[in-house]
Motif scaffolding. Structure first.
Motif, mmCIF file in Angstrom:
data_model
loop_
_atom_site.group_PDB
_atom_site.id
_atom_site.type_symbol
_atom_site.label_atom_id
_atom_site.label_comp_id
_atom_site.label_asym_id
_atom_site.label_seq_id
_atom_site.Cartn_x
_atom_site.Cartn_y
_atom_site.Cartn_z
ATOM 1 N N LEU A 72 0.812 -1.218 0.000
ATOM 2 C CA LEU A 72 0.000 0.000 0.000
ATOM 3 C C LEU A 72 0.844 1.266 0.000
ATOM 4 N N LEU A 73 2.143 1.140 0.249
ATOM 5 C CA LEU A 73 3.003 2.319 0.392
ATOM 6 C C LEU A 73 3.406 2.874 -0.967
ATOM 7 N N ASP A 74 3.259 4.174 -1.138
ATOM 8 C CA ASP A 74 3.631 4.804 -2.408
ATOM 9 C C ASP A 74 5.099 4.581 -2.741
ATOM 10 N N VAL A 75 5.957 4.595 -1.725
ATOM 11 C CA VAL A 75 7.387 4.471 -1.970
ATOM 12 C C VAL A 75 7.744 3.107 -2.553
ATOM 13 N N ASN A 76 6.871 2.129 -2.385
ATOM 14 C CA ASN A 76 7.115 0.796 -2.937
ATOM 15 C C ASN A 76 6.566 0.613 -4.343
#
Length: 612
Positions: free
Chosen positions: A416-420
């Motif tokens: 769910l993380l944008d950085v991923n």
């Protein structure tokens, strides 16, 4: 007691993802096109120069994207050369999508659609050369304004007008009301902003159809007179600045009319060599071909990278479940089926993308997209521009979203993380469901076109072995024929009782969409079979075996997903489907030994697409 995975899987789990990829060969050409290594190196360096930023403030985000776009354009061939090289254009779109989907959307809008319209339809007059040069260097940002916000299917009934004024030989752009305001990505911040604007062109009080115009929207001092911007409209799934744009008496020079051979004589009469407004609309939208030829490569690339990231995560993440405390997540068979299945679908998308590039190259060499071809369209003009390429657009974007969604679900909260990266990839594909030609409308029109066409000749008898790479394409071919027959019968039955097309087709649109989607899926399945044949001579045998297993796995999983439709149409019988779950497991076992090599080839460099 800790339970360890079996030895072959243990080797996969312990292999570093930094293993170098082998030298270029047939697989690399399938993945990245026929691009010279120095071109891909320059593209890599340009993208690696700016690190990925999750910028939420619009001003900060636009400054970041401006910098990346300028760096990219200065590292690449001039736009007029790039747009004529299918493989290089597709590589730029694919690599930018993997590096940052927001940048890719900016490249598509600025380079493919805006500059592409200028290059293909012409604005070579010295009076507009500075605008073209500013776009080419990305010192100015370009937009593409075709959609009108207030009505569906606005491409078929454009209401923005460009009225020729014989006094100064300019065109006057006007928006008749708020429903006709254009919707598109127009970057925030100060700086020169231009747009290709599609407008209904009036000369001598006669409607000559829809032409594109290159119009200035804003400069360093702000919005130009006569141009009205709505407040920014933020799109969280693909964070860019979108706006409604209206025109109120904006004067566009004759030289900025992208006239494509049309002229207005001294008496104010417009002469168009295409001869009809319908043909002119198709020609004005010809840049759709470049988009559809390149976008499948972005869909395939992001699907591959999403799967590689999810596989790395699953391999590194230790579980504490009581069945096998300390076992990596990827040791679970359910995780293997899901992620190796996603890898198989990403490979199938890659094969479809290669075929889309080939079709685009052939169309460009043949000069297609000149407005002369016209399959029947009721909902959107896109299939009339290129039926197979529009089908690839609709199919690959949907299939890639399915892959990325599965990877997110299998990655837990890190997914769910944008950085991923995975949320950005998913948002990109969701945005392209309506963007670039609405996929649902495209499939409706393809289905109607197939129903109106003559029945196809009988297909060769298909193999009954689902482990044969030819099985799934032949199943889809038979299914397509069955759905087309059923739709023709339903249409003819209704036509005997109804007297207008709406009454005939209104209850049949879902069936038409299913037929259109089956046609597109059949094209993609044939591409997998064709690609495997081409890969056979020059690919290392163990890797070739794994690729064949991926191709078959993609088809088998698709058959299971479509089981309801296949059984309802009696294309397959229950006994045909019964062995497929077991076949999925055996295909996964064939892929596992080559998984490190596949990851190395399918993934992109960590300095442009890595995740923490």
């Amino acid at each position: 007691m800790t339970t360890h995975p079996p030895l072959p899987l243990r080797r996969v789990l312990m292999t570093s993802h930094t293993r170098p990829a082998p030298a270029a060969g047939p697989l690399d050409r399938l993945l990245h096109g026929d691009c010279p290594p120095d071109f891909l190196d320059a593209l890599h360096r340009a993208l690696a120069r700016h690190g990925f930023q999750v910028a939420t403030d619009p001003g900060e985000r636009e400054e970041y994207l401006d910098g990346r776009l300028r760096t990219l354009h200065r590292a690449l061939p001039p736009a007029h050369l790039l747009l004529r090289d299918t493989d290089r254009l597709a590589a730029v779109v694919a690599w930018t999508a993997v590096a940052d989907p927001r940048l890719c959307m900016s490249v598509i809008t600025h380079t493919v659609l805006c500059l592409g319209s200028v290059v293909r339809l012409g604005a070579d007059d010295p009076s507009v050369r500075s605008a073209v040069e500013a776009l080419t260097s990305a010192d100015a940002r370009g937009s593409y304004l075709v959609t009108e916000a207030g009505r569906a299917n606005s491409h078929l009934a454009t209401r923005t007008e460009a009225v020729f004024d014989p006094r100064d030989r300019c065109f006057v752009l006007s928006t008749p009301d708020s429903a006709a305001a254009k919707f598109g990505a127009v970057p925030a911040g100060r700086g020169r902003r231009l747009a290709v604007v599609l407008a209904r062109t009036i000369a001598g009080e006669r409607d000559h159809g829809v032409f594109p115009f290159l119009a200035d929207l804003a400069g360093t001092e702000g919005t130009l007179p006569g141009v009205d911007f709505s407040p920014p409209l933020e799109l969280s799934s693909l964070p860019l600045t979108f706006r409604l744009v209206s025109f109120h008496g904006v004067r566009v020079p004759y030289a900025a009319w992208l006239r494509d051979g049309a002229t207005v004589d001294a008496g104010g009469t417009l002469h168009d060599p295409l001869g009809s407004p319908e043909a002119r609309l198709r020609r004005s939208l010809c840049v759709g071909q470049e988009l559809w030829g390149a976008l499948p490569s972005a869909a395939a690339a992001t699907a591959r990278q999403a799967t590689v990231l999810a596989l790395r995560h699953a391999r590194a993440r230790l579980t504490q479940g009581h069945l096998a405390p300390g076992a990596p997540l990827f040791a679970y068979r359910s995780q293997q089926r899901a992620l190796l299945g996603a890898l198989a679908d990403a490979f199938a998308l890659t094969c479809a993308a290669a075929r889309a590039r080939e079709l685009l190259g052939t169309a460009s060499e043949a000069g297609e997209g000149n407005g002369s071809r016209s399959p029947g369209t009721a909902f959107a003009p896109w299939p009339a521009v290129s039926l197979p390429l529009s089908a690839y657009k609709a199919y690959t974007v949907r299939a890639a979203e399915h892959v990325v969604t599965e990877c997110r679900r299998r990655s837990g909260w890190p997914g769910l993380l944008d950085v991923n990266r995975l949320p950005g990839y998913q948002g990109f594909h969701q945005a392209f469901e309506p963007a670039g030609g609405d996929s649902r409308l495209i499939l409706y029109d393809i289905g109607r076109s197939l129903a109106d066409a003559d029945p196809s000749a009988p297909r060769p008898a298909r193999t009954t072995d689902p482990a044969d790479p030819s099985w799934w394409p032949s199943v889809l071919g038979d299914h397509e024929d069955t759905l087309a027959r059923q739709l023709r019968r339903a249409r003819d039955h209704r036509a005997r009782r109804q007297h207008d097309d709406f009454a005939v087709w209104n209850p049949l649109l879902d069936a038409a969409g299913e037929l259109g989607e089956t046609y597109a899926a059949r094209l993609a399945a044939e591409d997998v079979h064709r690609a495997l044949e081409h890969l056979a001579p020059g690919t290392d045998p163990p890797l070739r075996e794994a690729l064949e297993a991926l191709g078959v796995l993609s088809g088998v999983r698709a058959a299971l997903r479509r089981a309801g439709s296949l059984l309802t149409a009696r294309t397959l019988r229950p006994r045909d489907l019964a062995p497929l779950p077991g076949l999925v497991d055996s295909l996964c076992d064939r892929v596992l030994p080559q998984l490190p090599a596949l990851e190395a080839r399918f993934g992109f460099p960590d300095d442009i697409a890595g995740a923490p």
